[in-house]
Structure formats: structure tokens, C-alpha cells
Design a protein around this motif. Structure first.
Motif, short mmCIF file in Angstrom:
data_model
loop_
_atom_site.label_atom_id
_atom_site.label_comp_id
_atom_site.label_asym_id
_atom_site.label_seq_id
_atom_site.Cartn_x
_atom_site.Cartn_y
_atom_site.Cartn_z
N PHE A 246 41.75 51.78 6.28
CA PHE A 246 40.88 50.29 6.13
C PHE A 246 39.60 50.21 5.53
CE2 PHE A 246 40.08 51.02 10.64
CZ PHE A 246 39.00 50.45 10.66
N VAL A 247 39.11 49.43 5.05
CA VAL A 247 37.74 49.28 4.61
C VAL A 247 37.61 47.73 5.53
CG1 VAL A 247 38.02 50.68 2.51
CG2 VAL A 247 38.39 48.18 2.44
N TYR A 248 35.80 47.29 5.37
CA TYR A 248 35.48 46.30 5.37
C TYR A 248 35.17 45.63 3.95
CZ TYR A 248 35.27 47.65 10.21
OH TYR A 248 35.53 48.28 11.54
N ASP A 249 35.51 44.29 3.98
CA ASP A 249 35.21 43.62 2.58
C ASP A 249 33.68 43.09 2.72
OD1 ASP A 249 35.19 41.22 4.18
OD2 ASP A 249 37.11 40.39 3.11
N TYR A 250 33.16 42.29 1.69
CA TYR A 250 32.00 41.77 1.62
C TYR A 250 31.60 41.10 2.83
CZ TYR A 250 34.53 38.38 -0.85
OH TYR A 250 35.45 37.55 -1.34
N ASN A 251 32.59 40.31 3.49
CA ASN A 251 32.38 39.51 4.38
C ASN A 251 32.47 40.31 5.78
OD1 ASN A 251 31.67 37.20 3.01
ND2 ASN A 251 33.87 36.77 2.48
N GLY A 252 32.71 41.50 5.63
CA GLY A 252 32.94 42.09 7.08
C GLY A 252 34.44 41.96 7.76
N ASN A 253 35.46 41.65 7.00
CA ASN A 253 36.71 41.85 7.57
C ASN A 253 37.49 42.86 7.08
OD1 ASN A 253 36.68 38.78 7.89
ND2 ASN A 253 36.26 38.44 5.77
N GLU A 254 38.22 43.33 8.09
CA GLU A 254 38.99 44.66 7.86
C GLU A 254 40.14 44.35 6.74
OE1 GLU A 254 40.52 46.45 11.40
OE2 GLU A 254 38.67 46.46 12.33
N ILE A 255 40.18 45.15 5.92
CA ILE A 255 41.33 45.28 4.66
C ILE A 255 42.25 46.61 4.82
CG2 ILE A 255 41.74 44.95 2.31
CD1 ILE A 255 40.47 42.37 3.59
N THR A 256 43.30 46.36 5.18
CA THR A 256 44.23 47.47 5.21
C THR A 256 44.33 48.00 3.89
OG1 THR A 256 45.07 47.11 7.36
CG2 THR A 256 46.41 48.51 6.00
N THR A 257 44.16 49.09 3.56
CA THR A 257 44.20 49.66 2.07
C THR A 257 45.59 50.67 1.95
OG1 THR A 257 43.06 51.77 2.66
CG2 THR A 257 42.05 49.71 1.46
N GLU A 258 46.24 50.99 3.22
CA GLU A 258 47.47 52.03 2.94
C GLU A 258 48.09 52.14 4.49
OE1 GLU A 258 50.50 52.72 1.90
OE2 GLU A 258 49.34 53.11 -0.15
N PHE A 259 49.24 52.24 4.60
CA PHE A 259 49.73 52.65 5.85
C PHE A 259 50.69 53.87 5.56
CE2 PHE A 259 50.14 47.81 5.84
CZ PHE A 259 49.81 47.69 7.16
N TYR A 260 50.84 54.90 6.58
CA TYR A 260 51.40 56.21 6.53
C TYR A 260 52.46 56.14 7.63
CZ TYR A 260 46.96 56.49 3.93
OH TYR A 260 45.90 56.43 3.12
N CYS A 261 53.54 56.60 7.20
CA CYS A 261 54.71 56.61 8.29
C CYS A 261 54.92 58.03 8.39
CB CYS A 261 55.87 55.87 7.48
SG CYS A 261 55.27 54.32 7.37
N PRO A 262 56.12 58.61 9.54
CA PRO A 262 56.33 59.59 9.51
C PRO A 262 56.94 60.36 8.48
CG PRO A 262 57.06 58.33 11.39
CD PRO A 262 56.52 57.23 10.33
N GLU A 263 56.58 61.62 8.26
CA GLU A 263 57.01 62.68 7.21
C GLU A 263 56.17 62.28 5.78
OE1 GLU A 263 61.09 62.40 6.53
OE2 GLU A 263 61.42 63.92 8.45
N GLU A 264 54.99 61.78 6.38
CA GLU A 264 53.98 61.44 4.96
C GLU A 264 52.77 62.05 5.51
OE1 GLU A 264 55.61 57.10 3.80
OE2 GLU A 264 53.76 57.26 4.65
N LEU A 265 51.93 62.32 4.41
CA LEU A 265 50.64 62.87 4.60
C LEU A 265 49.55 61.59 4.74
CD1 LEU A 265 49.92 65.37 1.62
CD2 LEU A 265 50.80 65.98 3.99
N LEU A 266 48.85 61.94 5.82
CA LEU A 266 47.73 61.01 6.17
C LEU A 266 46.34 61.79 5.78
CD1 LEU A 266 47.03 58.92 9.17
CD2 LEU A 266 45.01 60.23 8.09
N ILE A 267 46.13 61.37 4.62
CA ILE A 267 44.93 62.14 3.83
C ILE A 267 43.86 61.39 3.15
CG2 ILE A 267 46.46 62.48 1.97
CD1 ILE A 267 45.36 65.47 1.48
#
Length: 192
Positions: free
Chosen positions: A59-80
Motif C-alpha cells: 500500500f501507499v498513501y495518497d495525496y490526502n494521506g489515505n492508505e491505498i492498497t496497490t496489490e494483494f499477495y496470496c499463498p504460493e505467490e512472491l511478495l516482492i
């Protein structure tokens, strides 16, 4: 279990059984508690993870300081965080465990050594990077061309674990909609 995870994640006809054993031994297992931040924005990634169990997000923070989820990572995936890891630059994203889980960690130097000595891993890396680029492009186009309901249904069909386990506020931000809009979409789907 561990060998299955490595063969699934590093799936390639060019990687031998011996290669898989070396790859597996280069990783270390790690338990992760819910809420743990694995990488903070502004820091350089020194490792990446294979998810065995759990749900994670970036996740990132937008210009208003809100959290924006950019991606999800599930089992058998790379978290990179590829750019930070390979270009040795500060991450623009935060990486967080949404549930408790188990990951297999490999540090940057060890991965580089494996790449140098394992031709099959280099071939896998090229295929993974191409697939990852295609997936990112598809998501970008879908955000511009699909309505919110269709984006939600696509996520539900392709990655149901996210809908089942992630807080709705994170799903909504990932889909580019408000919590209220997501609740309305979910109600409409149940009624239909």
C-alpha cells in the motif's frame, strides 16, 4: 510442503530437481504476525518472500494521506518489491501482513548468487518478469475500462481469498472505489 511451494512458485521446465533443492535451501522459513510491516516505504528491500500461508498487501498513501492498497499477495505467490530490490532504490510502497502467516525469505545477495549459478532460474526469472509486467498492464487497463462491479467480480473469481480475508476498506481502495460503493456492489450481487 516446502518443496511443493518452491516447485509451484519457481515452476520452470529448465529447473532440475537438484536446482530446486538448492533454491529451497537458500530460503529460510519465517512466521509473520498479523499487522507486521515487512518493508516500509523509503527503505531498500534486501529480501523477498514466498508466501506459504497468509494474506499480505502492499500500500501507499495518497495525496490526502489515505492508505491505498496497490496489490494483494496470496499463498504460493512472491511478495516482492522488484524495483527496490533489483535497482537498490528506496521502496515507494509498504508491505504488510493482513493475517498471520508463514513465508520463506531469501536475501538479495543469495538470490543473485543463485541466478549466477542456475541457468534454469534465470529462465524462470525472465518468464516471471514478463508475466508480472503483463499482469500489471492488464490491471491498469481494467481500472480504466471496467466498471466497479466488473472489477469486483473479476477479483472475486480470480482471487477469492482476498474477498474472504481482506478488510473491505483494503479491497475498496484496491478497486479504486469507496467502502460505501463496495458495500452496495456486494449487496446487489447477493440479491441478483
Amino acid at each position: 510442503m516446502e518443496r511443493d511451494v518452491f516447485q509451484t512458485v519457481y515452476s520452470s521446465p529448465y529447473i532440475t530437481k537438484t536446482d530446486y533443492e538448492e533454491i529451497a535451501s537458500a530460503h529460510s522459513q519465517m512466521g509473520v504476525e498479523q499487522g507486521t510491516i515487512l518493508l516500509e516505504a523509503g527503505k531498500i528491500a534486501n529480501e523477498y518472500y514466498i508466501i506459504e500461508k497468509g494474506l499480505f498487501r502492499s500500500f501507499v498513501y495518497d495525496y490526502n494521506g489515505n492508505e491505498i492498497t496497490t496489490e494483494f499477495y496470496c499463498p504460493e505467490e512472491l511478495l516482492i518489491e522488484s524495483f527496490s530490490l533489483f535497482y537498490r532504490s528506496p521502496s515507494m510502497e509498504n508491505f504488510q501482513a493482513l493475517t498471520s502467516g508463514t513465508v520463506w525469505k531469501i536475501n538479495y545477495q543469495t538470490f543473485q548468487q543463485l541466478l549466477d549459478q542456475t541457468e534454469g532460474l534465470r529462465e524462470w526469472g525472465r518468464a516471471w518478469a514478463t508475466h508480472h509486467l503483463f499482469t500489471m498492464k492488464k490491471r491498469s487497463v481494467n481500472m480504466l475500462t471496467m466498471n466497479a462491479t466488473d472489477r469486483y467480480l473479476t477479483l472475486l473469481n480470480e482471487r477469492p481469498q482476498i474477498i474472504q480475508q481482506a478488510p473491505l476498506k483494503h479491497v475498496a481502495s484496491y478497486l479504486g472505489i469507496t467502502d460505501t460503493s463496495l458495500s452496495r456492489i456486494r449487496k446487489e450481487i447477493v440479491i441478483a
